[in-house]
Design a protein around this motif. Sequence first.
Motif, PDB file in Angstrom:
ATOM      1  N   ALA A  49      -7.957  -9.391   3.802  1.00 48.86           N
ATOM      2  CA  ALA A  49      -8.215  -8.717   2.519  1.00 48.86           C
ATOM      3  C   ALA A  49      -9.116  -9.575   1.642  1.00 48.86           C
ATOM      4  N   THR A  50      -8.837 -10.879   1.602  1.00 48.58           N
ATOM      5  CA  THR A  50      -9.643 -11.804   0.803  1.00 48.58           C
ATOM      6  C   THR A  50     -11.094 -11.786   1.270  1.00 48.58           C
ATOM      7  N   GLY A  51     -11.275 -11.644   2.565  1.00 47.53           N
ATOM      8  CA  GLY A  51     -12.624 -11.607   3.132  1.00 47.53           C
ATOM      9  C   GLY A  51     -13.255 -10.230   3.121  1.00 47.53           C
ATOM     10  N   GLY A  52     -12.536  -9.231   2.586  1.00 44.63           N
ATOM     11  CA  GLY A  52     -13.069  -7.867   2.562  1.00 44.63           C
ATOM     12  C   GLY A  52     -13.114  -7.214   3.931  1.00 44.63           C
ATOM     13  N   LEU A  53     -12.224  -7.633   4.817  1.00 41.59           N
ATOM     14  CA  LEU A  53     -12.214  -7.147   6.200  1.00 41.59           C
ATOM     15  C   LEU A  53     -11.046  -6.186   6.427  1.00 41.59           C
ATOM     16  N   ALA A  54     -11.161  -4.997   5.858  1.00 38.59           N
ATOM     17  CA  ALA A  54     -10.063  -4.019   5.928  1.00 38.59           C
ATOM     18  C   ALA A  54      -9.731  -3.626   7.363  1.00 38.59           C
ATOM     19  N   ASP A  55     -10.742  -3.419   8.195  1.00 38.59           N
ATOM     20  CA  ASP A  55     -10.481  -3.021   9.584  1.00 38.59           C
ATOM     21  C   ASP A  55      -9.678  -4.092  10.322  1.00 38.59           C
ATOM     22  N   GLU A  56     -10.041  -5.349  10.100  1.00 36.72           N
ATOM     23  CA  GLU A  56      -9.320  -6.436  10.769  1.00 36.72           C
ATOM     24  C   GLU A  56      -7.905  -6.577  10.212  1.00 36.72           C
ATOM     25  N   ALA A  57      -7.751  -6.354   8.910  1.00 30.27           N
ATOM     26  CA  ALA A  57      -6.406  -6.383   8.317  1.00 30.27           C
ATOM     27  C   ALA A  57      -5.531  -5.328   8.985  1.00 30.27           C
ATOM     28  N   GLU A  58      -6.095  -4.151   9.191  1.00 28.63           N
ATOM     29  CA  GLU A  58      -5.343  -3.074   9.837  1.00 28.63           C
ATOM     30  C   GLU A  58      -5.036  -3.411  11.293  1.00 28.63           C
ATOM     31  N   GLY A  59      -5.920  -4.163  11.928  1.00 29.15           N
ATOM     32  CA  GLY A  59      -5.662  -4.608  13.304  1.00 29.15           C
ATOM     33  C   GLY A  59      -4.434  -5.500  13.385  1.00 29.15           C
ATOM     34  N   TYR A  60      -4.274  -6.379  12.398  1.00 28.07           N
ATOM     35  CA  TYR A  60      -3.074  -7.229  12.380  1.00 28.07           C
ATOM     36  C   TYR A  60      -1.829  -6.399  12.087  1.00 28.07           C
ATOM     37  N   TYR A  61      -1.973  -5.358  11.276  1.00 28.66           N
ATOM     38  CA  TYR A  61      -0.842  -4.452  11.034  1.00 28.66           C
ATOM     39  C   TYR A  61      -0.433  -3.783  12.345  1.00 28.66           C
ATOM     40  N   GLU A  62      -1.415  -3.329  13.119  1.00 26.63           N
ATOM     41  CA  GLU A  62      -1.105  -2.696  14.407  1.00 26.63           C
ATOM     42  C   GLU A  62      -0.362  -3.659  15.327  1.00 26.63           C
ATOM     43  N   GLN A  63      -0.812  -4.913  15.357  1.00 25.77           N
ATOM     44  CA  GLN A  63      -0.118  -5.910  16.182  1.00 25.77           C
ATOM     45  C   GLN A  63       1.325  -6.083  15.715  1.00 25.77           C
ATOM     46  N   LEU A  64       1.515  -6.143  14.414  1.00 25.58           N
ATOM     47  CA  LEU A  64       2.846  -6.306  13.831  1.00 25.58           C
ATOM     48  C   LEU A  64       3.761  -5.170  14.285  1.00 25.58           C
ATOM     49  N   THR A  65       3.284  -3.921  14.154  1.00 28.23           N
ATOM     50  CA  THR A  65       4.136  -2.778  14.512  1.00 28.23           C
ATOM     51  C   THR A  65       4.341  -2.673  16.023  1.00 28.23           C
ATOM     52  N   GLU A  66       3.313  -3.044  16.817  1.00 31.82           N
ATOM     53  CA  GLU A  66       3.462  -3.027  18.278  1.00 31.82           C
ATOM     54  C   GLU A  66       4.540  -3.990  18.738  1.00 31.82           C
ATOM     55  N   LYS A  67       4.735  -5.063  17.998  1.00 30.65           N
ATOM     56  CA  LYS A  67       5.765  -6.054  18.343  1.00 30.65           C
ATOM     57  C   LYS A  67       7.145  -5.639  17.827  1.00 30.65           C
ATOM     58  N   GLY A  68       7.191  -4.484  17.159  1.00 31.58           N
ATOM     59  CA  GLY A  68       8.473  -3.993  16.659  1.00 31.58           C
ATOM     60  C   GLY A  68       8.920  -4.628  15.353  1.00 31.58           C
ATOM     61  N   ILE A  69       8.001  -5.307  14.676  1.00 28.73           N
ATOM     62  CA  ILE A  69       8.333  -5.924  13.387  1.00 28.73           C
ATOM     63  C   ILE A  69       8.225  -4.858  12.309  1.00 28.73           C
ATOM     64  N   LYS A  70       9.266  -4.741  11.517  1.00 31.06           N
ATOM     65  CA  LYS A  70       9.294  -3.722  10.461  1.00 31.06           C
ATOM     66  C   LYS A  70       8.456  -4.187   9.273  1.00 31.06           C
ATOM     67  N   PRO A  71       7.457  -3.385   8.876  1.00 29.99           N
ATOM     68  CA  PRO A  71       6.654  -3.766   7.710  1.00 29.99           C
ATOM     69  C   PRO A  71       7.472  -3.687   6.421  1.00 29.99           C
ATOM     70  N   THR A  72       7.103  -4.520   5.474  1.00 30.21           N
ATOM     71  CA  THR A  72       7.778  -4.563   4.179  1.00 30.21           C
ATOM     72  C   THR A  72       6.819  -4.068   3.101  1.00 30.21           C
ATOM     73  N   THR A  73       7.330  -3.975   1.881  1.00 30.80           N
ATOM     74  CA  THR A  73       6.482  -3.621   0.743  1.00 30.80           C
ATOM     75  C   THR A  73       5.328  -4.607   0.629  1.00 30.80           C
ATOM     76  N   VAL A  74       5.597  -5.880   0.855  1.00 31.11           N
ATOM     77  CA  VAL A  74       4.554  -6.909   0.782  1.00 31.11           C
ATOM     78  C   VAL A  74       3.469  -6.642   1.828  1.00 31.11           C
ATOM     79  N   THR A  75       3.866  -6.207   3.023  1.00 27.99           N
ATOM     80  CA  THR A  75       2.899  -5.870   4.064  1.00 27.99           C
ATOM     81  C   THR A  75       1.959  -4.775   3.566  1.00 27.99           C
ATOM     82  N   PHE A  76       2.541  -3.729   2.998  1.00 28.42           N
ATOM     83  CA  PHE A  76       1.716  -2.603   2.542  1.00 28.42           C
ATOM     84  C   PHE A  76       0.873  -2.972   1.329  1.00 28.42           C
ATOM     85  N   HIS A  77       1.383  -3.826   0.468  1.00 27.61           N
ATOM     86  CA  HIS A  77       0.567  -4.279  -0.666  1.00 27.61           C
ATOM     87  C   HIS A  77      -0.661  -5.039  -0.159  1.00 27.61           C
TER      88      HIS A  77
END
Length: 156
Positions: A49-77
């Motif tokens: 996000a700091t680097g303005g790389l929204a697509d890459e940020a979303e890629g890390y979100y996908e990895q997080l959910t693929e591993k079964g990690i539950k996203p939090t409010t902080v994740t979505f913020h």
Amino acid sequence: GFKPNHKMWSTLFEAVAFDPEITKQWFEKAANELEPDGNMYVAMIRSMATGGLADEAEGYYEQLTEKGIKPTTVTFHALMAAAAADVDRTLFWFEEMQDNGLNVTLASWDILLKSCHQGWLSTRKRAFRHRGADFLQAALDSGAKPNTKLLTTAAR
């Protein structure tokens, strides 16, 4: 010898968030030593996000959910902040947060309003101003009690 833990890696990622390339290199190194946890992924999303790389940020979100990690409010913020240059994308993550059963906070509304402000600054289209006013009204209608920070963001 000393072996870094999740907290240490997350802290290091946050410390170098200004340079997403370094953060990505460190993440790969950390992932070779231990299984990344939710905090490490959030730190990576923030760095992107700091680097303005929204697509890459979303890629890390996908990895997080693929591993079964539950996203939090902080994740979505963090995802909303990464998408801040695109109001529709920010709104998508705002709604996704709610779809995941998480509560909207004043910080959530603040990020959404900042996205409208950024859209207005980049295009000078009045639609962003009106959309921001609509979001503020939605926040009030939801029972949110705005603080000075939220009202300052809305006034911009």
